[in-house]
Design an enzyme around this catalytic site. Structure first.
Site, PDB file in Angstrom:
ATOM      1  N   ASN A   1       7.861   4.957  17.349  1.00 55.79           N
ATOM      2  CA  ASN A   1       8.088   3.512  17.261  1.00 55.79           C
ATOM      3  C   ASN A   1       6.988   2.933  16.377  1.00 55.79           C
ATOM      4  O   ASN A   1       5.842   2.831  16.797  1.00 55.79           O
ATOM      5  CB  ASN A   1       8.023   2.926  18.688  1.00 55.79           C
ATOM      6  CG  ASN A   1       8.035   1.413  18.702  1.00 55.79           C
ATOM      7  OD1 ASN A   1       8.314   0.770  17.684  1.00 55.79           O
ATOM      8  ND2 ASN A   1       7.729   0.836  19.859  1.00 55.79           N
ATOM      9  N   TRP A   2       7.373   2.573  15.157  1.00 60.34           N
ATOM     10  CA  TRP A   2       6.367   2.120  14.190  1.00 60.34           C
ATOM     11  C   TRP A   2       5.925   0.680  14.434  1.00 60.34           C
ATOM     12  O   TRP A   2       4.994   0.206  13.804  1.00 60.34           O
ATOM     13  CB  TRP A   2       6.909   2.265  12.756  1.00 60.34           C
ATOM     14  CG  TRP A   2       7.146   3.687  12.326  1.00 60.34           C
ATOM     15  CD1 TRP A   2       6.973   4.821  13.073  1.00 60.34           C
ATOM     16  CD2 TRP A   2       7.588   4.122  11.038  1.00 60.34           C
ATOM     17  NE1 TRP A   2       7.279   5.928  12.325  1.00 60.34           N
ATOM     18  CE2 TRP A   2       7.667   5.530  11.076  1.00 60.34           C
ATOM     19  CE3 TRP A   2       7.932   3.467   9.847  1.00 60.34           C
ATOM     20  CZ2 TRP A   2       8.074   6.287   9.966  1.00 60.34           C
ATOM     21  CZ3 TRP A   2       8.345   4.214   8.746  1.00 60.34           C
ATOM     22  CH2 TRP A   2       8.410   5.612   8.808  1.00 60.34           C
ATOM     23  N   LYS A   3       6.626  -0.026  15.299  1.00 64.29           N
ATOM     24  CA  LYS A   3       6.306  -1.439  15.601  1.00 64.29           C
ATOM     25  C   LYS A   3       6.218  -2.242  14.297  1.00 64.29           C
ATOM     26  O   LYS A   3       6.920  -1.926  13.343  1.00 64.29           O
ATOM     27  CB  LYS A   3       5.035  -1.523  16.441  1.00 64.29           C
ATOM     28  CG  LYS A   3       5.117  -0.618  17.668  1.00 64.29           C
ATOM     29  CD  LYS A   3       4.044  -0.853  18.672  1.00 64.29           C
ATOM     30  CE  LYS A   3       4.250   0.101  19.840  1.00 64.29           C
ATOM     31  NZ  LYS A   3       3.284  -0.100  20.908  1.00 64.29           N
TER      32      LYS A   3
ATOM     33  N   HIS B   1      11.588  -3.118  25.079  1.00 60.27           N
ATOM     34  CA  HIS B   1      10.200  -2.669  24.923  1.00 60.27           C
ATOM     35  C   HIS B   1       9.245  -3.672  25.568  1.00 60.27           C
ATOM     36  O   HIS B   1       9.502  -4.874  25.577  1.00 60.27           O
ATOM     37  CB  HIS B   1       9.860  -2.497  23.439  1.00 60.27           C
ATOM     38  CG  HIS B   1       8.549  -1.821  23.243  1.00 60.27           C
ATOM     39  ND1 HIS B   1       7.364  -2.516  23.249  1.00 60.27           N
ATOM     40  CD2 HIS B   1       8.225  -0.513  23.106  1.00 60.27           C
ATOM     41  CE1 HIS B   1       6.366  -1.653  23.097  1.00 60.27           C
ATOM     42  NE2 HIS B   1       6.861  -0.434  23.008  1.00 60.27           N
TER      43      HIS B   1
ATOM     44  N   GLU C   1       6.544  -4.942  24.648  1.00 60.41           N
ATOM     45  CA  GLU C   1       6.053  -6.039  23.803  1.00 60.41           C
ATOM     46  C   GLU C   1       7.115  -7.129  23.671  1.00 60.41           C
ATOM     47  O   GLU C   1       6.797  -8.308  23.511  1.00 60.41           O
ATOM     48  CB  GLU C   1       5.619  -5.488  22.441  1.00 60.41           C
ATOM     49  CG  GLU C   1       4.284  -4.757  22.576  1.00 60.41           C
ATOM     50  CD  GLU C   1       4.151  -3.482  21.777  1.00 60.41           C
ATOM     51  OE1 GLU C   1       4.881  -3.302  20.782  1.00 60.41           O
ATOM     52  OE2 GLU C   1       3.310  -2.632  22.160  1.00 60.41           O
TER      53      GLU C   1
ATOM     54  N   GLU D   1       7.285   3.440  30.172  1.00 56.75           N
ATOM     55  CA  GLU D   1       6.057   3.105  29.453  1.00 56.75           C
ATOM     56  C   GLU D   1       5.218   2.146  30.296  1.00 56.75           C
ATOM     57  O   GLU D   1       5.440   0.927  30.255  1.00 56.75           O
ATOM     58  CB  GLU D   1       6.399   2.436  28.120  1.00 56.75           C
ATOM     59  CG  GLU D   1       7.218   3.311  27.200  1.00 56.75           C
ATOM     60  CD  GLU D   1       7.054   2.890  25.747  1.00 56.75           C
ATOM     61  OE1 GLU D   1       6.609   3.715  24.957  1.00 56.75           O
ATOM     62  OE2 GLU D   1       7.343   1.728  25.419  1.00 56.75           O
TER      63      GLU D   1
ATOM     64  N   GLY E   1      -0.968   1.387  23.747  1.00 58.87           N
ATOM     65  CA  GLY E   1      -1.919   0.948  22.729  1.00 58.87           C
ATOM     66  C   GLY E   1      -3.340   0.775  23.248  1.00 58.87           C
ATOM     67  O   GLY E   1      -4.190   0.214  22.572  1.00 58.87           O
TER      68      GLY E   1
ATOM     69  N   SER F   1       0.106   5.601  24.679  1.00 54.98           N
ATOM     70  CA  SER F   1      -1.051   6.358  24.176  1.00 54.98           C
ATOM     71  C   SER F   1      -0.812   7.865  24.133  1.00 54.98           C
ATOM     72  O   SER F   1      -1.701   8.651  24.461  1.00 54.98           O
ATOM     73  CB  SER F   1      -2.311   6.029  24.992  1.00 54.98           C
ATOM     74  OG  SER F   1      -2.612   4.653  24.874  1.00 54.98           O
TER      75      SER F   1
ATOM     76  N   GLY G   1       3.910   5.411  19.849  1.00 49.73           N
ATOM     77  CA  GLY G   1       3.610   4.241  19.025  1.00 49.73           C
ATOM     78  C   GLY G   1       2.585   4.587  17.961  1.00 49.73           C
ATOM     79  O   GLY G   1       2.909   5.199  16.942  1.00 49.73           O
ATOM     80  N   GLY G   2       1.332   4.225  18.217  1.00 50.91           N
ATOM     81  CA  GLY G   2       0.259   4.389  17.227  1.00 50.91           C
ATOM     82  C   GLY G   2       0.226   5.741  16.539  1.00 50.91           C
ATOM     83  O   GLY G   2       0.114   5.810  15.305  1.00 50.91           O
TER      84      GLY G   2
HETATM   85  P1  PGA Z   1       1.378   3.633  21.887  1.00 52.09           P
HETATM   86  O1  PGA Z   1       2.752   2.806  22.005  1.00 52.09           O
HETATM   87  O2  PGA Z   1       1.748   5.072  21.698  1.00 52.09           O
HETATM   88  O3  PGA Z   1       0.688   3.053  20.674  1.00 52.09           O
HETATM   89  O4  PGA Z   1       0.618   3.400  23.132  1.00 52.09           O
HETATM   90  C1  PGA Z   1       3.842   3.327  22.696  1.00 52.09           C
HETATM   91  C2  PGA Z   1       4.994   2.359  22.670  1.00 52.09           C
HETATM   92  O5  PGA Z   1       4.769   1.156  22.818  1.00 52.09           O
HETATM   93  O6  PGA Z   1       6.167   2.749  22.508  1.00 52.09           O
END
Ligand code: PGA
Length: 256
Positions: free
Chosen positions: A9-11, A97, A99, A169, A175, A215, A236-237
């Site tokens: 997930n590149w956000k 998600h 966020e 999650e 993050g 993470s 994510g990251g």
């Molecule tokens: P993260 O994000 O790996 O940067 O913690 C995961 C996500 O929100 O899907």
């Protein structure tokens, strides 16, 4: 047998150039890896989907979007429909998600409409659930995740739900560098599978894929994936770094 599934997930990251080179790099590094044992997807921002679609076409990397709107078309400024995503080659879509829930304010009923529309259009949703830190500390993880799943899947029949991957999650792990331990992840994954069994029966509960997200890194991927009920990862990251994402995929491939 559940086929493991790792998605990136590149956000709201990358730009026109870097999204393309990241996608091309991932495709090239993973081209030897068979898809018989693992599904892979990347989810770039909407505006880069079309060029990334070209980069991943005829590869073992599928395309996903980070969100979708439930209406088919019309006066919905700023929204993107399921058909638009299908049209440019998306197979997956992330829905609910954290966020979106906690930064943008999306609620369970909207998530339910999006899941329903996505499944009806043939997209495969990655349905995210997870508790906040204060909810975990108050011992409410199960209550929160159960509510998110029951409300998110309201009105959806068994055949429809089989299109879904659930992503657990924990919000406090996203993050933050704080990963849930593999034991903490497994505990919630088992709870989710038991809930799906209660709602839809044993067969679907055994078939449905449950990803862990929060993470995930090359150093913890194998341990998480070694858990019986962890069927994949939503990254994510670390999915923004080609070498890390590839290492996570390879570790997942070996772990199952
Ligand atoms: P993260 O994000 O790996 O940067 O913690 C995961 C996500 O929100 O899907």
């Amino acid at each position: 047998m559940r086929k493991p599934f790792v998605a990136g997930n590149w956000k709201m990251n990358t730009n026109s150039q870097s999204s393309l080179s990241l996608a091309e790099g991932i495709v090239s590094e993973l081209k030897q890896l068979g898809t018989d044992r693992l599904d892979i997807a990347i989810c770039p921002p909407f505006v880069y989907l079309q060029q990334v679609a070209k980069a991943v076409s005829a590869s073992n990397v599928a395309l996903g979007a980070q969100d979708v709107y439930y209406q088919a078309d019309g006066a919905f400024t700023g929204q993107i429909s399921c058909q638009m995503l299908k049209n440019i080659g998306c197979m997956y879509v992330i829905i609910g998600h954290s966020e979106k829930r906690h930064v943008i304010g999306e609620k369970d009923d909207l998530i339910n409409k999006k899941l329903t529309a996505a499944i009806n259009s043939g997209l495969l949703p990655i349905f995210c659930v997870g508790e906040l830190l204060e909810e975990r500390e108050a011992g409410k993880t199960e209550t929160v995740v159960t509510r998110q799943i029951e409300n998110g899947l309201a009105g959806l029949e068994l055949e429809k739900v089989s299109a879904i991957t659930i992503a657990y999650e924990p919000v406090w792990a996203i993050g933050t560098g704080k990963t849930a331990t593999s034991g903490q992840a497994e505990e919630v994954h088992q709870m989710i599978r038991a809930l799906i069994e209660k709602m839809y029966g044993k067969e679907l509960a055994e078939d449905i894929r449950i990803q862990y997200g929060g993470s995930v890194k090359p150093t913890n991927a194998a341990e998480l994936m070694a858990e019986e009920d962890v069927d994949g990862l939503l990254v994510g990251g670390a999915s923004l770094k080609k070498d890390d994402f590839v290492a996570i995929i390879k570790a997942s491939w070996r772990a199952k």
